[in-house]
Enzyme design. Sequence first.
Site, PDB file in Angstrom:
ATOM      1  N   ARG A  22       0.841  -0.970  -0.083  1.00  0.00           N
ATOM      2  CA  ARG A  22      -0.001   0.038  -0.010  1.00  0.00           C
ATOM      3  C   ARG A  22       0.960   1.442  -0.022  1.00  0.00           C
ATOM      4  O   ARG A  22       1.759   1.464   0.674  1.00  0.00           O
ATOM      5  CB  ARG A  22      -0.794   0.047   1.095  1.00  0.00           C
ATOM      6  N   THR A  36      -1.152   7.556  -0.233  1.00  0.00           N
ATOM      7  CA  THR A  36      -2.395   7.627  -0.812  1.00  0.00           C
ATOM      8  C   THR A  36      -3.209   6.330  -0.367  1.00  0.00           C
ATOM      9  O   THR A  36      -4.490   6.114  -0.366  1.00  0.00           O
ATOM     10  CB  THR A  36      -2.433   7.307  -2.547  1.00  0.00           C
ATOM     11  N   ASP A  62       0.834 -11.866  13.046  1.00  0.00           N
ATOM     12  CA  ASP A  62       1.151 -11.900  11.548  1.00  0.00           C
ATOM     13  C   ASP A  62       1.925 -13.195  10.986  1.00  0.00           C
ATOM     14  O   ASP A  62       2.843 -13.642  11.425  1.00  0.00           O
ATOM     15  CB  ASP A  62       2.551 -10.769  11.538  1.00  0.00           C
ATOM     16  N   ASP A  93       5.611 -13.176   9.368  1.00  0.00           N
ATOM     17  CA  ASP A  93       6.211 -13.205  10.577  1.00  0.00           C
ATOM     18  C   ASP A  93       6.515 -14.595  11.319  1.00  0.00           C
ATOM     19  O   ASP A  93       7.551 -15.116  11.417  1.00  0.00           O
ATOM     20  CB  ASP A  93       6.144 -12.175  11.501  1.00  0.00           C
TER      21      ASP A  93
END
Length: 211
Positions: free
Chosen positions: A106, A110, A202, A205
């Site tokens: 991302r 924006t 995560d 991870d």
Amino acid sequence: MEQGNLFVYDHPLIQHKISLMRDKHTTTKEFRELVSEVATLMAYEVTRDLPLEEVEIETPMAVARTKVLAGKKMAVVPILRAGLGMVDGILSLVPMAKVGHIGIFRDPDTLQPIEYYCKLPEDIAERDVVLMDPMLATGGTAAAAVGFLKERGITGIRFVCLIAAPEGVRYFQSKCPDVPIFCAALDERLNEHGYIIPGLGDAGDRLYGTR
């Protein structure tokens, strides 16, 4: 459990292995093995509606009319990097499937999804595609990946994840109503940081021991 184009698994083996994955004491090695094992178990349902055709073969005893897969062949496309952990599990069941890769991040300003890597089989538009990412949190990355695939003329996409949040499911369905979602567990919610609760942390991870 099926809700429209959302399929949530209730198989005891899958639920047991997902519970082990949630445990913060599960080691990287164990976590990696569990992801692959659950992906294999999920593949049975993902491939349930693949078309068949009748053929004639000769057994050691007689000629038999039996069935083989027909129609499109398959491709698996993990979303980098965590989706890589699911690939071997799918391939153990469908070893002839081709593999593509797509990477998305991302833009920090924006917040729009940016494709930074995409390598797909040359004939992928002729294949049924299984798009994979362990977590469906906000749904933004998965929906963007579907969009990038459709821009290349790819249809027949199925999205497979381990854990999904209701918010992510709703967003994904609003953007990709024609793409079925297969998930091993539908969790409670997202927290203020966009992590799935209770989730499993995560996935990238935990797969690669980077935290």
